[in-house]
Design a protein around this motif. Structure first.
Motif, PDB file in Angstrom:
ATOM      1  N   GLU A  45     -21.534  50.556   8.913  1.00  0.00           N
ATOM      2  CA  GLU A  45     -21.581  51.688   9.836  1.00  0.00           C
ATOM      3  C   GLU A  45     -21.093  51.268  11.234  1.00  0.00           C
ATOM      4  OE1 GLU A  45     -24.044  55.559  10.186  1.00  0.00           O
ATOM      5  OE2 GLU A  45     -22.693  54.712   8.718  1.00  0.00           O
ATOM      6  N   LEU A  46     -21.523  50.099  11.673  1.00  0.00           N
ATOM      7  CA  LEU A  46     -21.117  49.597  12.977  1.00  0.00           C
ATOM      8  C   LEU A  46     -19.604  49.417  13.041  1.00  0.00           C
ATOM      9  CD1 LEU A  46     -21.922  48.593  15.776  1.00  0.00           C
ATOM     10  CD2 LEU A  46     -22.305  46.335  14.774  1.00  0.00           C
ATOM     11  N   GLY A  47     -19.024  48.802  12.019  1.00  0.00           N
ATOM     12  CA  GLY A  47     -17.570  48.628  11.975  1.00  0.00           C
ATOM     13  C   GLY A  47     -16.842  49.960  11.981  1.00  0.00           C
ATOM     14  N   TRP A  48     -17.386  50.921  11.249  1.00  0.00           N
ATOM     15  CA  TRP A  48     -16.786  52.251  11.161  1.00  0.00           C
ATOM     16  C   TRP A  48     -16.852  52.961  12.501  1.00  0.00           C
ATOM     17  CZ3 TRP A  48     -19.388  57.241  10.434  1.00  0.00           C
ATOM     18  CH2 TRP A  48     -18.514  58.262  10.039  1.00  0.00           C
ATOM     19  N   PHE A  49     -18.015  52.908  13.164  1.00  0.00           N
ATOM     20  CA  PHE A  49     -18.133  53.542  14.487  1.00  0.00           C
ATOM     21  C   PHE A  49     -17.232  52.840  15.510  1.00  0.00           C
ATOM     22  CE2 PHE A  49     -22.383  55.471  13.303  1.00  0.00           C
ATOM     23  CZ  PHE A  49     -21.925  56.783  13.377  1.00  0.00           C
ATOM     24  N   GLN A  50     -17.098  51.525  15.416  1.00  0.00           N
ATOM     25  CA  GLN A  50     -16.201  50.811  16.332  1.00  0.00           C
ATOM     26  C   GLN A  50     -14.759  51.253  16.116  1.00  0.00           C
ATOM     27  OE1 GLN A  50     -17.545  46.869  15.244  1.00  0.00           O
ATOM     28  NE2 GLN A  50     -18.831  46.710  17.080  1.00  0.00           N
ATOM     29  N   PHE A  51     -14.371  51.397  14.854  1.00  0.00           N
ATOM     30  CA  PHE A  51     -13.034  51.887  14.527  1.00  0.00           C
ATOM     31  C   PHE A  51     -12.815  53.281  15.114  1.00  0.00           C
ATOM     32  CE2 PHE A  51     -10.956  54.861  11.586  1.00  0.00           C
ATOM     33  CZ  PHE A  51      -9.643  54.447  11.744  1.00  0.00           C
ATOM     34  N   LEU A  52     -13.792  54.186  14.924  1.00  0.00           N
ATOM     35  CA  LEU A  52     -13.678  55.553  15.451  1.00  0.00           C
ATOM     36  C   LEU A  52     -13.619  55.558  16.970  1.00  0.00           C
ATOM     37  CD1 LEU A  52     -16.209  57.440  13.144  1.00  0.00           C
ATOM     38  CD2 LEU A  52     -13.717  57.670  13.145  1.00  0.00           C
ATOM     39  N   HIS A  53     -14.415  54.689  17.594  1.00  0.00           N
ATOM     40  CA  HIS A  53     -14.425  54.600  19.054  1.00  0.00           C
ATOM     41  C   HIS A  53     -13.064  54.142  19.581  1.00  0.00           C
ATOM     42  CE1 HIS A  53     -15.227  52.567  22.948  1.00  0.00           C
ATOM     43  NE2 HIS A  53     -15.858  53.713  23.167  1.00  0.00           N
ATOM     44  N   GLU A  54     -12.503  53.131  18.934  1.00  0.00           N
ATOM     45  CA  GLU A  54     -11.174  52.642  19.337  1.00  0.00           C
ATOM     46  C   GLU A  54     -10.130  53.747  19.187  1.00  0.00           C
ATOM     47  OE1 GLU A  54     -10.270  49.061  17.151  1.00  0.00           O
ATOM     48  OE2 GLU A  54     -12.115  48.094  17.859  1.00  0.00           O
ATOM     49  N   ALA A  55     -10.213  54.494  18.078  1.00  0.00           N
ATOM     50  CA  ALA A  55      -9.261  55.594  17.849  1.00  0.00           C
ATOM     51  C   ALA A  55      -9.435  56.681  18.909  1.00  0.00           C
ATOM     52  CB  ALA A  55      -9.460  56.167  16.447  1.00  0.00           C
ATOM     53  N   ALA A  56     -10.670  56.991  19.246  1.00  0.00           N
ATOM     54  CA  ALA A  56     -10.927  58.005  20.278  1.00  0.00           C
ATOM     55  C   ALA A  56     -10.441  57.520  21.634  1.00  0.00           C
ATOM     56  CB  ALA A  56     -12.413  58.339  20.331  1.00  0.00           C
ATOM     57  N   ASP A  57     -10.712  56.250  21.926  1.00  0.00           N
ATOM     58  CA  ASP A  57     -10.304  55.667  23.200  1.00  0.00           C
ATOM     59  C   ASP A  57      -8.777  55.665  23.348  1.00  0.00           C
ATOM     60  OD1 ASP A  57     -11.010  54.429  25.672  1.00  0.00           O
ATOM     61  OD2 ASP A  57     -10.421  52.487  24.835  1.00  0.00           O
ATOM     62  N   ALA A  58      -8.077  55.473  22.223  1.00  0.00           N
ATOM     63  CA  ALA A  58      -6.608  55.445  22.244  1.00  0.00           C
ATOM     64  C   ALA A  58      -6.010  56.852  22.098  1.00  0.00           C
ATOM     65  CB  ALA A  58      -6.093  54.539  21.126  1.00  0.00           C
ATOM     66  N   GLY A  59      -6.871  57.861  21.989  1.00  0.00           N
ATOM     67  CA  GLY A  59      -6.386  59.228  21.851  1.00  0.00           C
ATOM     68  C   GLY A  59      -5.820  59.541  20.478  1.00  0.00           C
ATOM     69  N   LYS A  60      -6.213  58.762  19.453  1.00  0.00           N
ATOM     70  CA  LYS A  60      -5.646  58.943  18.118  1.00  0.00           C
ATOM     71  C   LYS A  60      -6.576  59.649  17.137  1.00  0.00           C
ATOM     72  CE  LYS A  60      -2.821  54.741  18.077  1.00  0.00           C
ATOM     73  NZ  LYS A  60      -2.594  53.486  17.348  1.00  0.00           N
ATOM     74  N   ILE A  61      -7.821  59.855  17.501  1.00  0.00           N
ATOM     75  CA  ILE A  61      -8.799  60.345  16.514  1.00  0.00           C
ATOM     76  C   ILE A  61      -8.498  61.759  16.028  1.00  0.00           C
ATOM     77  CG2 ILE A  61     -10.524  61.296  18.114  1.00  0.00           C
ATOM     78  CD1 ILE A  61     -12.617  59.849  16.230  1.00  0.00           C
ATOM     79  N   SER A  62      -7.811  62.537  16.829  1.00  0.00           N
ATOM     80  CA  SER A  62      -7.511  63.923  16.453  1.00  0.00           C
ATOM     81  C   SER A  62      -6.069  64.117  16.012  1.00  0.00           C
ATOM     82  CB  SER A  62      -7.819  64.848  17.634  1.00  0.00           C
ATOM     83  OG  SER A  62      -9.174  64.749  17.967  1.00  0.00           O
ATOM     84  N   LYS A  63      -5.381  63.017  15.744  1.00  0.00           N
ATOM     85  CA  LYS A  63      -3.967  63.097  15.373  1.00  0.00           C
ATOM     86  C   LYS A  63      -3.762  62.568  13.960  1.00  0.00           C
ATOM     87  CE  LYS A  63      -2.036  62.719  19.976  1.00  0.00           C
ATOM     88  NZ  LYS A  63      -2.995  62.587  20.960  1.00  0.00           N
ATOM     89  N   ILE A  64      -2.669  62.963  13.371  1.00  0.00           N
ATOM     90  CA  ILE A  64      -2.298  62.420  12.064  1.00  0.00           C
ATOM     91  C   ILE A  64      -1.739  61.029  12.307  1.00  0.00           C
ATOM     92  CG2 ILE A  64      -0.711  62.655  10.123  1.00  0.00           C
ATOM     93  CD1 ILE A  64      -0.935  65.736  10.620  1.00  0.00           C
TER      94      ILE A  64
END
Length: 193
Positions: free
Chosen positions: A161-180
């Motif tokens: 879960e920690l690794g997954w949340f870190q991955f999501l956080h990095e994606a959000a921080d890079a502005g990629k979480i809402s993109k294909i």
């Protein structure tokens, strides 16, 4: 998890007052893997008593506190415990998590707020992981393997879960979480999926 299974299981260890059951649940950090609604414990004791699965063996009076009713498991309760044990063990698990519904709509939320919320989830997960590791260290020489295996699974789950949340956080921080992501295949390999 069935509150009745927890009560009957803890009474298999010896006679207890409902408050003692609550204490054991807290001491063993069971709240991290057993869902118990407040007030459900006393109601469950009442129901188990009516069904003949537990019986009152003593009432301890103290002038400064309310009476404590001590319960024991009955023979019928032991049979019910075994039935509930196997029902719970063999129950099909579902992967429902509240976070999944939220992640389905990341495109429609303020991305800075999302990034901060994910950072909070990382911190919360790290804190719980530390608690569970401490609990494992305390119990590894005194608890049966069945009990330890629960703590081990929770730790493994929290690490993932920690690794997954870190991955999501990095994606959000890079502005990629809402993109294909054109490189989604590489993500699968990173997580060994």
């Amino acid at each position: 998890m069935s509150v009745k299974l927890v009560i009957l299981g803890l009474l298999m260890e010896g006679n207890k007052h409902p408050y003692e059951i609550q204490q054991v649940i807290n001491e063993r950090q069971m709240k991290h893997y057993i869902k118990l609604a407040s007030g459900s414990l006393y109601y469950a004791f009442e129901t188990l008593g009516k069904d003949g699965f537990v019986k009152v063996v003593d009432v301890v009076s103290d002038t400064k506190r309310p009476d404590k009713t001590i319960y024991a498991i009955t023979e019928a309760g032991e049979a019910e415990f075994e039935k509930l044990f196997f029902e719970q063990l063999l129950k099909k698990e579902h992967m429902y998590r509240p976070v999944y519904a939220s992640l389905s709509f990341t495109s429609y939320i303020d991305q800075d707020k999302l990034e901060r919320a994910l950072k909070g989830k990382i911190e919360e997960t790290e804190t719980t992981l530390k608690k569970m590791k401490r609990l494992y260290a305390e119990k590894k020489k005194t608890a049966p393997l069945g009990n330890l295996s629960i703590i081990m699974r929770v730790i493994l789950h929290l690490k993932a879960e920690l690794g997954w949340f870190q991955f999501l956080h990095e994606a959000a921080d890079a502005g990629k979480i809402s993109k294909i992501d054109e490189d989604a295949e590489a993500l699968l390999e990173e997580f060994e999926i």
